[in-house]
Design a protein around this motif. Structure first.
Motif, PDB file in Angstrom:
ATOM      1  N   MET B 100      23.774  25.714  53.669  1.00 34.60           N
ATOM      2  CA  MET B 100      24.201  25.451  52.288  1.00 34.60           C
ATOM      3  C   MET B 100      23.499  24.214  51.741  1.00 34.60           C
ATOM      4  N   SER B 101      22.202  24.106  51.989  1.00 33.25           N
ATOM      5  CA  SER B 101      21.462  22.938  51.517  1.00 33.25           C
ATOM      6  C   SER B 101      20.657  23.218  50.261  1.00 33.25           C
ATOM      7  N   CYS B 102      19.919  24.300  50.281  1.00 27.66           N
ATOM      8  CA  CYS B 102      18.985  24.570  49.181  1.00 27.66           C
ATOM      9  C   CYS B 102      19.717  25.235  48.024  1.00 27.66           C
ATOM     10  N   PRO B 103      19.729  24.604  46.859  1.00 23.31           N
ATOM     11  CA  PRO B 103      20.446  25.220  45.737  1.00 23.31           C
ATOM     12  C   PRO B 103      19.786  26.479  45.224  1.00 23.31           C
ATOM     13  N   ARG B 104      18.471  26.637  45.504  1.00 20.50           N
ATOM     14  CA  ARG B 104      17.785  27.821  45.001  1.00 20.50           C
ATOM     15  C   ARG B 104      16.882  28.406  46.078  1.00 20.50           C
ATOM     16  N   GLY B 105      17.000  29.705  46.291  1.00 19.97           N
ATOM     17  CA  GLY B 105      16.144  30.394  47.241  1.00 19.97           C
ATOM     18  C   GLY B 105      15.141  31.274  46.518  1.00 19.97           C
ATOM     19  N   ASN B 259      21.092  16.938  51.462  1.00 16.80           N
ATOM     20  CA  ASN B 259      21.033  18.289  52.021  1.00 16.80           C
ATOM     21  C   ASN B 259      22.393  18.786  52.501  1.00 16.80           C
ATOM     22  N   ILE B 260      23.171  17.889  53.044  1.00 16.22           N
ATOM     23  CA  ILE B 260      24.511  18.274  53.473  1.00 16.22           C
ATOM     24  C   ILE B 260      25.499  17.261  52.928  1.00 16.22           C
TER      25      ILE B 260
END
Lengths: 214, 503
Positions: B100-105, B259-260
């Protein structure tokens, strides 16, 4: 694949009365169209703003920038969107025809296309109830082939301002949408971008949409 | 879509092709899909100056017991792939390796599969109106039609994300001034930026529009425009505010979050029905005559014909408690397997919601004298079998403190020190006071003859002074455990919007 590009720009706001009416194209005219491999559209709509997205006459009480909604069972009561203006643009959206895959995905659901009732039938022609899936059917494919890389948001622009939201009531012969008694602000919404005043929000779409009826 | 798709020309349909379309609905499939709003683009709820507004700043009388204007902005809403690789709000690369770190994939393969797509259709399902009378009982001559929008019943997980600002004390006119003008921070208020990440899907959600069905000469709601929404969300949730050292942390500027860290909800399943077909809906009402209005989920009709459908109680149960227990015990058993109670089961599940945080649940065993193993259709709900609940068997262990894989937990940001999680309560009380008790190395005995006296001599504490009376527990992660709400029934609610100080 060579794709004939047809760009249609529609300016639908404040069309003068002398604008020609839209009329159906007959078979002979249709046969002359060579863009059967696809159509690409750009749609732009301005509502109460000039070409620089500045509102035109949208300040002060009872200004003309408003939209009213009246619901059945609530006659004479208008949900008014006041100080209402904005801009919408769809850039280079492409429509082509395609055929859906011939094999099912891991998410398939044969119940989705059944009719309702005690003895359901498959609403997709030629398919059984047990195999009621749109495999191999024709569909319209919608995409944004000009969509840019990371950091580029040019597929869809939207600027919207609703300065005030409130109810207005009919008063004698004056309908509620022609009144501005609730001059205060109940709710205000704004869709914009922090880069400048009145800058439209920018978005991008990736991938393809497949639209089909059944 | 990972399937072969062939192109075709845009040609007119012939008569046979036209006749094969039933007109029952329109389907929309989305493949390799992603939607991204620019991180600087936003939806804003604009505030107004409140009554009893604060006029001063700091710890003074004019800044107490008063209010400041509030503005809310949601930036960069996006739907992208649930991935450990993507981008931050600053568009810089994100590859932390945390779920659950990257807001956009990237793009989502089979986001809306072509064989389980979004559906839009208008039709006339059977049901019951506000008076308890049947609707569309004759399919050949229906009298009510609805419009509905259906999400896929199954789809892959994706990431729904946005970042936001809460601004207090702004004075700007949003229509004529930029965000940098009249800011809250320049007027004694403040600015808090946050991000919200939701990793999961909304499969099974339903949105319906129909005309509400209350009739009569003086109806409470009348036959007005009604909305019904059944929300079904499942997945993980993270809310955080900690930014990196290089993040601009300025109004309107996309931040970069750690990131976390933050508040997490894992393994969430939330099923919330807002309205019931034809007899309960979201409707618009006037509040007073000053422009205020409400959106109300209409009250359940006070009609005995409606009760069986709305409450869905199993045969022989007149209170609902045992029905609720039965549904918890057999929540994974389709209603078709509930025998004589299958219709009651269908009704119950249409009107009762649930919100489950974490994957723990009590495994209830309902026994009857005739079928101890318990089939939902004929198990322990008969009048003579109501006290035969055998107890709870946990299906999954409740997460331990520090567990960040399940349940509800707070987690420190990456590279941050521990935070003080909760009070560590005193476990002993000694009448001699702190100078004689509560030592960390406490080792004393009260008189063994039962006289009630205690002495610091002999076996008493090895040193004097207050003991460990600390009220906090420093930790990098604290888990509050799993939680569940079952049988969630909304009889009525109302959201009211008014001008400040008018309602």
């Amino acid at each position: 694949m060579r794709t004939t590009r047809s760009v249609l720009i529609a300016l639908i706001f404040l069309l003068p009365c002398s604008t020609l009416a839209m009329e159906p194209v007959n078979d002979e005219q249709l046969s002359l169209i060579t863009g059967q491999q696809g159509v690409q559209l750009t749609l732009k709509l301005r509502n109460n703003v000039d070409e620089n997205f500045n509102p035109v006459g949208c300040s002060g009480a009872l200004n003309p920038c408003r939209m009213g909604l009246e619901f059945a069972g609530r006659e004479g009561i208008w949900l008014m969107l006041k100080d209402y203006y904005g801009y919408l643009a769809l850039n280079d959206i492409r429509l082509t025809s395609t055929t859906l895959p011939g094999t099912a995905t891991a998410f398939s659901n044969t119940q989705r296309f059944l009719s309702q009732g005690s003895t359901p039938t498959c609403l997709i022609s030629g398919k059984s109830v047990a195999g009621c899936l749109p495999t191999g059917e024709l569909a319209m494919k919608v995409s944004y082939p000009q969509s840019g890389p990371v950091g580029n948001y040019n597929d869809f622009s939207l600027f919207m301002n609703i300065g005030r939201t409130a109810l207005e009531f009919d008063d004698g012969a004056t309908p509620g949408f022609m009144r501005d008694v609730a001059s205060g602000s109940v709710l205000g919404f704004r869709m914009s971008d922090s880069s400048a005043l009145n800058a439209p929000s920018q978005s991008k779409f990736m991938g393809d949409a497949y639209v089909f009826g059944f | 879509m990972n399937r072969t798709i062939t192109t075709a020309l845009l040609l007119a349909l012939d008569d046979s092709e036209m006749s094969s379309a039933h007109g029952a609905g329109i389907a929309v499939a989305l493949d390799n899909f992603a939607y991204l709003m620019a991180p600087t683009s936003y939806l804003e709820q604009v505030g107004t100056a409140p009554t009893n507004a604060c006029s001063g700043y700091g710890d003074i009388a004019s800044n107490r017991n008063c209010w400041r204007r509030g503005d809310l902005r949601w930036y960069g809403a996006s739907i992208t792939a649930a991935s450990e690789i993507g981008t931050h709000w600053t568009e810089s690369a994100c590859a932390s390796g945390d779920f659950m770190s990257c807001p956009r994939g990237g793009t989502i393969s089979q986001f809306s599969p072509f064989d389980n797509p979004y559906l839009m259709r208008a039709w006339s399902p059977a049901g019951m109106d506000y008076q308890g009378d049947p609707v569309n009982s004759n399919p050949a001559a229906p009298d009510k039609t609805i419009y509905e929008f259906l999400a896929p019943t199954s789809q892959p997980d994706y990431m729904l994300s946005f970042w936001g600002e809460i601004e207090a004390g702004a004075t700007r006119n949003s229509a004529t001034q930029t965000l940098s003008q009249g800011s809250g921070t320049a007027n004694g208020g403040g600015l808090l930026q946050s991000q919200t990440l939701i990793r999961g899907n909304a499969a099974g959600s339903v949105f319906r529009l129909f005309k509400f069905t209350e009739t009569g000469s003086t109806p409470r709601y009348g036959e007005t425009f009604g909305i019904m929404y059944t929300s079904h969300l499942q997945g993980d949730f993270r809310f955080s505010v900690a930014q990196t050292a290089s993040s601009p942390n300025a109004i309107g500027a996309p931040p970069q979050f750690q990131n976390i860290g933050g508040l997490y909800f894992r393994n969430v399943e939330a099923f919330i029905p807002l309205g019931q077909l034809y007899y309960q809906a979201l409707v618009l009402n006037a509040v007073g005559t000053d422009g205020g209005f409400s959106v109300e989920l209409t009250q359940v009709p006070d009609d005995p014909n409606v009760y069986p459908t709305y409450y869905g109680q199993s045969s022989g149960d007149d209170r609902g408690f045992l029905t609720a227990l039965q549904h918890l015990a057999y929540r994974n058993t389709p209603c078709s397997g509930w025998g004589a109670n299958s219709l009651n089961c269908t009704n119950y599940r249409a009107s009762h919601g649930h919100v489950r945080y974490g994957d723990w649940h009590p495994d209830l065993r309902i026994y009857s004298s005739t079928t101890p193993s318990g089939d939902p259709g004929d198990s322990g709900i008969a009048a003579g079998a109501r006290n035969l609940i055998n107890g709870y068997i946990d299906s999954d262990s409740n997460p331990a403190n520090g567990d960040d894989g399940d349940g509800i937990f707070f987690r420190a940001c990456d590279g941050c020190g521990p935070f003080n999680a909760y009070a560590q309560r005193t476990t002993r009380i000694d009448k001699r006071g702190e100078t004689s008790s509560m030592h960390i190395t406490q080792n004393y005995n009260c008189n063994s003859d039962g006289s009630g006296g205690c002495s610091i001599n002999g076996n008493g504490p090895t040193q004097n002074g207050p003991g460990n009376t600390g009220r906090v527990f420093p930790t990098a992660s604290v888990n509050l455990g799993d939680a569940r709400m079952e049988g969630l029934l909304i009889n009525r609610f109302e959201m009211i919007s008014c001008q400040a100080g008018v309602c």
